[in-house]
Design a protein around this motif. Structure first.
Motif, PDB file in Angstrom:
ATOM      1  N   ASN A   1     -36.477 -46.005  51.383  1.00  0.00           N
ATOM      2  CA  ASN A   1     -36.836 -44.608  51.183  1.00  0.00           C
ATOM      3  C   ASN A   1     -36.056 -43.733  52.149  1.00  0.00           C
ATOM      4  N   ILE A   2     -35.966 -42.440  51.821  1.00  0.00           N
ATOM      5  CA  ILE A   2     -35.282 -41.479  52.681  1.00  0.00           C
ATOM      6  C   ILE A   2     -36.323 -40.899  53.632  1.00  0.00           C
ATOM      7  N   GLY A   3     -36.283 -41.328  54.900  1.00  0.00           N
ATOM      8  CA  GLY A   3     -37.234 -40.839  55.883  1.00  0.00           C
ATOM      9  C   GLY A   3     -38.661 -41.066  55.437  1.00  0.00           C
ATOM     10  N   GLU A   4     -39.522 -40.047  55.590  1.00  0.00           N
ATOM     11  CA  GLU A   4     -40.921 -40.153  55.186  1.00  0.00           C
ATOM     12  C   GLU A   4     -41.141 -39.609  53.776  1.00  0.00           C
ATOM     13  N   SER A   5     -40.079 -39.466  53.001  1.00  0.00           N
ATOM     14  CA  SER A   5     -40.225 -38.961  51.645  1.00  0.00           C
ATOM     15  C   SER A   5     -40.631 -40.088  50.706  1.00  0.00           C
ATOM     16  N   ASN A   6     -40.928 -39.736  49.476  1.00  0.00           N
ATOM     17  CA  ASN A   6     -41.205 -40.720  48.430  1.00  0.00           C
ATOM     18  C   ASN A   6     -40.012 -40.873  47.498  1.00  0.00           C
ATOM     19  N   ILE A   7     -38.826 -40.592  47.992  1.00  0.00           N
ATOM     20  CA  ILE A   7     -37.603 -40.814  47.232  1.00  0.00           C
ATOM     21  C   ILE A   7     -37.068 -42.190  47.601  1.00  0.00           C
ATOM     22  N   PHE A   8     -37.103 -43.110  46.641  1.00  0.00           N
ATOM     23  CA  PHE A   8     -36.643 -44.476  46.865  1.00  0.00           C
ATOM     24  C   PHE A   8     -35.189 -44.575  46.406  1.00  0.00           C
ATOM     25  N   TRP A   9     -34.403 -45.258  47.198  1.00  0.00           N
ATOM     26  CA  TRP A   9     -32.979 -45.293  46.934  1.00  0.00           C
ATOM     27  C   TRP A   9     -32.470 -46.722  47.063  1.00  0.00           C
ATOM     28  N   PRO A  10     -31.644 -47.164  46.126  1.00  0.00           N
ATOM     29  CA  PRO A  10     -31.069 -48.508  46.286  1.00  0.00           C
ATOM     30  C   PRO A  10     -30.116 -48.556  47.468  1.00  0.00           C
ATOM     31  N   ILE A  11     -30.099 -49.684  48.132  1.00  0.00           N
ATOM     32  CA  ILE A  11     -29.177 -49.915  49.242  1.00  0.00           C
ATOM     33  C   ILE A  11     -28.548 -51.289  49.052  1.00  0.00           C
ATOM     34  N   THR A  12     -27.453 -51.518  49.748  1.00  0.00           N
ATOM     35  CA  THR A  12     -26.851 -52.850  49.754  1.00  0.00           C
ATOM     36  C   THR A  12     -26.697 -53.318  51.194  1.00  0.00           C
ATOM     37  N   TRP A  13     -27.179 -54.528  51.457  1.00  0.00           N
ATOM     38  CA  TRP A  13     -26.995 -55.168  52.751  1.00  0.00           C
ATOM     39  C   TRP A  13     -25.622 -55.853  52.763  1.00  0.00           C
ATOM     40  N   GLN A  14     -25.124 -56.060  53.973  1.00  0.00           N
ATOM     41  CA  GLN A  14     -23.844 -56.743  54.076  1.00  0.00           C
ATOM     42  C   GLN A  14     -23.904 -58.128  53.452  1.00  0.00           C
ATOM     43  N   ALA A  15     -25.000 -58.874  53.710  1.00  0.00           N
ATOM     44  CA  ALA A  15     -25.095 -60.239  53.188  1.00  0.00           C
ATOM     45  C   ALA A  15     -26.557 -60.655  53.122  1.00  0.00           C
ATOM     46  N   ALA A  16     -26.822 -61.626  52.276  1.00  0.00           N
ATOM     47  CA  ALA A  16     -28.151 -62.227  52.179  1.00  0.00           C
ATOM     48  C   ALA A  16     -27.988 -63.724  51.983  1.00  0.00           C
ATOM     49  N   LEU A  17     -28.994 -64.461  52.426  1.00  0.00           N
ATOM     50  CA  LEU A  17     -29.020 -65.912  52.287  1.00  0.00           C
ATOM     51  C   LEU A  17     -30.397 -66.300  51.787  1.00  0.00           C
TER      52      LEU A  17
END
Length: 730
Positions: free
Chosen positions: A546-562
């Motif tokens: 989410n963006i700060g304390e808002s209710n706007i959810f946003w996709p993100i990408t992490w560098q890597a996952a296992l």
């Protein structure tokens, strides 16, 4: 020779050639009986299960008929699959009807009760450590590139004839999303003869799930149409134990038409249109611990989700060795998050509307009777409109509201694939394939950001080895996968909002997955035990924030996952023709490592006040749960009585907020018990009544403490409802 579906009147007949060989093409996923007959010989009948990526081969030995001819029935249940390396779970409509809670419109129990590593957390289905799964109708994908936006179901479970759940190790003909593929064979009308079915239920929380369907068929034509509606005072997982502001309702329709124009041409049309509405639950106590982290006490938010799709398929058989399928499709999807103008402390409005238009074309070719080749192409054009607005109602002197932001985006994905399944011997099968992907996001934000253009070449390899006599099948797989990113961009006021929260935006890029998997299938006395282990290393791993304390959810990408896991499934045959047992267990670790590379990110150089500044190194993600177990049984008792149970155990999700109230690294372990008991009346189950209780002990725990659709999430409370089914001719 006749091939007949066990659950419907669908059938095909053919003749053997001079070598005594025969084949059936364009056979849907499901359970079948095959009958071989020859003059002066006794009929032989066998049962088999057809999966979407398998070509079962059976051998028949006919014996001379006695004076009084009879049929010999040989059961094939419990055989390990030699033509695929994909772990697969097949659930039919009777399983769905009998499994506690599985046939409700918003239920995912048909998946979570039977599939290891699948569970619901923060109101979304997770599987194998990820969110992104593919839904297919008769093998045709229903594209949806968004994440953290939709809560509604893709299809009402009551419209499903078979659900095929595939878990990794996909042939090249299956594309983008490694976490799970749900291939749905909808009801067709071949299971009914001008019959209607009324399903109605009522229970606590003033819940009801209702459907009226009509179905029928001739030799060459079948139809199935349904209307459904549902409502409840309990919908989404609440942020506290009590349920406040949590109503849900929805309605929709579904249709399927099949026309066998000739022995070489089949046409199929499938369409769905529905709308769902959810109130976002709240914690009404402004002084509670949860509201100090994610305040929801003054919100009256809701989510509205219209969704519709239509797919058309033409299946042409050139000869028994060459089959072509062409399937154009269209999908409309909207997720509209709305707030009341009187909300405190934030008013959020988000409207994401997407149109997808595309097609899938494939050809299945059999060479030398032991080499199956699939070649094809898949692609779609997507147009997405995004609207975001966030107003802080308790804005302090240093707070600022920036106004609404909107953008229209157009992009597309094109993929081609080649897959070869070579049966070297009766005990060895080799699989190899290649999938090429090209993604173009178009010009983001009306030309304000450059296009994201990506290409991927994904090889896939697998093998299956059967040990003679004991018939154990070992399988191994390695494959690469590419997942196209969502079409989103942040400009203008939305970018200003992020900047005010010490954040910025980076372009979203496609996820790349590298999967290893090996396992063994062990058949014994009709049972099948499957053991699998997999490891998935991902770069640009797709998640949400989410963006700060808002209710706007946003996709993100992490560098890597296992993501690593051991999985166990066990499925029995009908024991004494009465009971069937199923077990699904997963021991899984899902981790990711900083930095966050796309979506909501910290600017460079990273400020110490940046809320998403994460220390380097792998650490558990918010939906990491080490152990999950489902044990259930469906049984048919005397006097047309049936009973079913399911016990679910979860060891607890990771705790991202370790403090005095939620100590330790993980939230509480939790166990729930579900039961259903019913009775049928009349011939062919003309009437059926049942009573279902979910979470019988009403065991409530904090399931998740991440901000998505209302903040913290407790598991579902006890639900009890009665259901009535009535079948009638018209």
């Amino acid at each position: 020779m006749e091939l007949r579906a066990i659950t419907s009147d669908w059938s095909q007949t053919t003749q053997a050639d001079n070598n005594g060989e025969f084949s059936f093409t364009t056979v849907p996923v499901g359970d079948y009986k095959i009958t071989v007959s020859q003059a002066n010989f006794a009929n032989v009948e066998r049962s088999l299960t057809v999966e979407s990526n398998a070509s079962p081969v059976l051998h028949f030995q006919l014996s001379i008929a006695p004076v009084k001819e009879s049929a010999a029935v040989v059961g094939q249940a419990g055989q390990a699959n030699m033509t695929s390396v994909t772990p697969t779970t097949l659930v039919d409509r009777e399983d769905i009807a009998h499994t506690p809670g599985a046939d409700r419109t918003n239920s995912m129990a048909m998946i979570t009760d039977y599939t290891p590593g699948a569970y619901m957390t923060h109101d979304m289905l997770h599987m194998r450590g990820g969110h992104q799964v593919d839904w297919l109708i008769d093998g045709v994908p229903i594209p949806n590139t968004n994440i953290a936006t939709n809560l509604g179901p893709q299809i009402d479970p009551k419209d499903i004839d078979y659900l095929e759940v595939q878990r990794g190790s996909y042939d090249a003909q299956y594309g983008d999303r490694t976490y799970g593929i749900f291939n749905i064979v909808p009801r067709t009308g071949f299971e009914s003869n001008n019959e209607a079915e009324l399903v109605s239920s009522f229970g606590n929380w003033r819940q009801t799930n209702d459907q009226l369907s009509f179905a029928g068929h001739t030799r060459r034509f079948a139809y199935y149409v349904s209307l459904n509606g549902n409502r409840s005072d309990y919908g989404l997982q609440p942020p506290i134990g009590p349920v406040v502001h949590d109503a849900v309702n929805g309605y929709g329709g579904f249709g399927s038409l099949i026309w066998n124009a000739s022995s070489s041409n089949q046409f199929r049309l499938v369409a769905s249109l529905r709308q769902d509405y959810y109130q976002i639950p709240v914690d009404p106590d402004p002084n509670s611990a949860g509201n100090q982290v994610y305040p929801s006490f003054g919100l009256h938010d809701s989510e509205r989700e219209p969704d519709g799709y239509v797919t058309f398929s033409w299946i042409h058989t050139f000869n028994p060795n060459v089959v072509m399928t062409i399937s154009p499709f269209y999908h409309y999807n909207q997720a509209a998050y709305n707030s009341s103008p009187n909300d405190v402390p934030v008013i959020s409005t988000v409207d994401q509307t997407a149109h997808y238009a595309g097609a899938q074309a494939s050809a299945n070719i059999t060479l030398l009777k032991n080499n199956d080749i699939q070649v094809g192409a898949y692609g779609f054009v997507q147009h997405q409109s995004n609207y975001f607005n966030n107003v802080f109602t308790d804005c302090a002197p240093d707070c600022q509201n920036f106004g609404p932001s909107s953008a229209g985006l157009t992009g597309g994905l094109i993929e081609e694939y080649l897959s070869d399944r070579f049966k070297v011997t009766s005990w060895l099968t080799l699989i190899a394939g290649l999938r090429e992907s090209h993604f173009d996001s178009g010009s983001l934000g009306g030309g304000r950001q450059p296009a994201v253009i990506e290409n991927a070449t994904d090889p896939r390899y697998g093998m299956a080895i059967r040990v003679p006599k004991i018939n154990w099948v070992f399988h191994a797989f390695y494959g690469d996968f590419y997942q196209a990113p969502p079409l989103l961009t942040a400009t203008g006021p939305l970018l200003d909002l992020a900047t005010s929260q010490t954040l910025t935006f980076a372009p979203l890029r496609g996820e790349r997955d590298h999967e290893y998997q090996f396992g063994v299938s062990i058949p014994f006395f009709g049972w099948v035990l499957e053991e699998d282990s997999f490891q998935n290393r991902a770069t640009n791993w797709l998640d949400h924030n989410n963006i700060g304390e808002s209710n706007i959810f946003w996709p993100i990408t992490w560098q890597a996952a296992l993501i690593q896991a051991w999985e166990t499934t066990l499925r029995s045959p009908r024991i004494w023709h009465r009971a069937q047992v199923h077990v699904a267990y997963s021991n899984q670790i899902a981790q990711a490592t900083a930095p966050i590379t796309g979506g909501v990110v910290c600017p460079v150089p990273v400020s110490p006040n940046c809320p998403v500044a994460i220390p380097p190194g792998y650490s558990p993600v918010d939906h990491d749960q080490r152990n999950t177990l489902n044990v259930g049984a469906n049984s048919i008792l005397p006097w047309q009585v049936f009973a079913s149970t399911n016990v679910y155990y979860g060891s607890g999700f990771t705790n991202g907020l370790p403090d005095a109230q939620y100590p330790g690294d993980y939230l509480p372990r939790h166990t729930t018990f579900d039961i259903s008991l019913g009775k049928s009346f009349g011939e062919k189950d003309k009437y059926r009544i049942s009573v279902t209780a979910l979470n019988v002990a009403n065991r409530r725990v904090l399931l998740d403490n991440s901000l998505t659709f209302g903040g913290f999430h407790y598991n579902d409370p006890r639900q009890i409802y009665a259901e009535f089914r009535w079948r009638f001719h018209y």
